[in-house]
Design a protein around this motif. Structure first.
Motif, PDB file in Angstrom:
ATOM      1  N   GLN A 107       0.684  -0.627   0.604  1.00 56.09           N
ATOM      2  CA  GLN A 107       0.513   0.271   0.113  1.00 56.09           C
ATOM      3  C   GLN A 107       0.929   1.080   0.100  1.00 56.09           C
ATOM      4  N   GLU A 108       1.804   0.989   0.721  1.00 54.95           N
ATOM      5  CA  GLU A 108       2.994   2.423   0.171  1.00 54.95           C
ATOM      6  C   GLU A 108       3.236   2.248  -1.204  1.00 54.95           C
ATOM      7  N   ASN A 109       3.766   1.648  -1.677  1.00 53.89           N
ATOM      8  CA  ASN A 109       3.944   1.759  -3.087  1.00 53.89           C
ATOM      9  C   ASN A 109       2.553   2.091  -4.284  1.00 53.89           C
ATOM     10  N   HIS A 111      -1.178   3.147  -3.664  1.00 52.98           N
ATOM     11  CA  HIS A 111      -2.408   3.712  -2.700  1.00 52.98           C
ATOM     12  C   HIS A 111      -3.703   3.245  -2.252  1.00 52.98           C
ATOM     13  N   ASP A 112      -4.191   2.584  -4.156  1.00 55.57           N
ATOM     14  CA  ASP A 112      -5.219   1.818  -3.636  1.00 55.57           C
ATOM     15  C   ASP A 112      -5.040   0.277  -3.355  1.00 55.57           C
ATOM     16  N   ALA A 113      -3.522  -0.085  -2.762  1.00 57.52           N
ATOM     17  CA  ALA A 113      -3.662  -1.499  -2.303  1.00 57.52           C
ATOM     18  C   ALA A 113      -4.852  -2.120  -2.043  1.00 57.52           C
ATOM     19  N   CYS A 114      -4.614  -4.153  -2.313  1.00 54.98           N
ATOM     20  CA  CYS A 114      -6.105  -4.340  -1.880  1.00 54.98           C
ATOM     21  C   CYS A 114      -5.102  -5.587  -1.671  1.00 54.98           C
ATOM     22  N   LEU A 115      -5.949  -6.445   0.185  1.00 54.86           N
ATOM     23  CA  LEU A 115      -5.260  -7.327   0.081  1.00 54.86           C
ATOM     24  C   LEU A 115      -6.314  -8.673   0.361  1.00 54.86           C
ATOM     25  N   LEU A 137      -7.222  -0.778   2.369  1.00 50.24           N
ATOM     26  CA  LEU A 137      -6.288  -0.399   4.540  1.00 50.24           C
ATOM     27  C   LEU A 137      -6.962   1.066   4.745  1.00 50.24           C
ATOM     28  N   ARG A 138      -7.741   1.251   5.513  1.00 49.47           N
ATOM     29  CA  ARG A 138      -8.170   3.188   5.921  1.00 49.47           C
ATOM     30  C   ARG A 138      -8.948   3.381   7.227  1.00 49.47           C
TER      31      ARG A 138
END
Length: 200
Positions: A107-109, A111-115, A137-138
């Motif tokens: 997510q640091e690289n 922004h809209d990353a998902c897990l 991540l919110r």
């Protein structure tokens, strides 16, 4: 926030990884089309890259794998936009420290990353329910995604997964543990990608 689209290839590969190693925890990353400079409102996951089944959080191996995948992505207009994990315990589908840490790094690289957390109980050929939960991540924590999941035809995904499992395609899948043991084992899984394309 962008809607989420998980292609047949990404869906099948992350689940084949979990099926190949039912006795172990597995993890990997998801690649998406790079839409950061476009007006697209959809985050389209087009591929899954299996990482490990022996030790998920081993830093030197993880960094080496990430470097290779980043180099691969550069020429293909792809980005590392997601992380997936299936836990070792059949009934455990909760995020652990490893999932949260690697997910945050992704997510640091992007922004809209998902897990994606795989529910081992739902990983089977005849499964019709969503075999993984998607988190974003919110508020400094991972929460269920409220993004709309506009996936390719879910029936097509299930039919492809069923055909792949019936043929034993999971045995062809190579993760980075396999690659580091013998570099002839291709972590890109090009032959498996062709097989998945033929199933769709």
């Amino acid at each position: 926030m962008a809607d989420i689209n998980v292609t047949v290839r990404a869906h099948c590969k992350l689940l084949l990884h979990a099926v190949k190693y039912p006795h172990a925890a597995v993890n990997g990353i998801l690649l998406a089309e790079d839409n950061r400079n476009k007006e697209s409102k959809t985050l389209k996951f087009v591929d899954a890259i299996p990482f490990f089944h022996v030790s998920l959080g081993l830093s030197p191996m993880l960094e080496m794998a990430l470097l290779q995948v980043e180099a691969y992505c550069k020429g293909k207009n792809l980005v590392i936009a997601g992380y997936y994990q299936a836990n070792e315990n059949y009934s455990d589908n909760e995020m652990n420290h490893v999932a949260k840490t690697i997910g945050r790094k992704v997510q640091e690289n992007f922004h809209d990353a998902c897990l994606f957390m795989i529910d081992n109980r739902k990983v089977k050929a005849e499964s019709v329910s969503q075999p993984y939960k998607i988190y974003t991540l919110r508020d400094s924590g991972w929460r269920d995604s409220d993004r709309k999941n506009i996936s390719e035809d879910d029936i097509s995904k299930e039919e492809s997964l069923y055909a792949l499992l019936k043929s034993g395609a999971q045995r062809q899948l190579c993760d980075f543990d396999n690659h580091f043991d013998d570099v002839r084992n291709d972590w890109r899984n090009l032959e498996l990608n062709d097989l998945i394309n033929r199933c769709t």
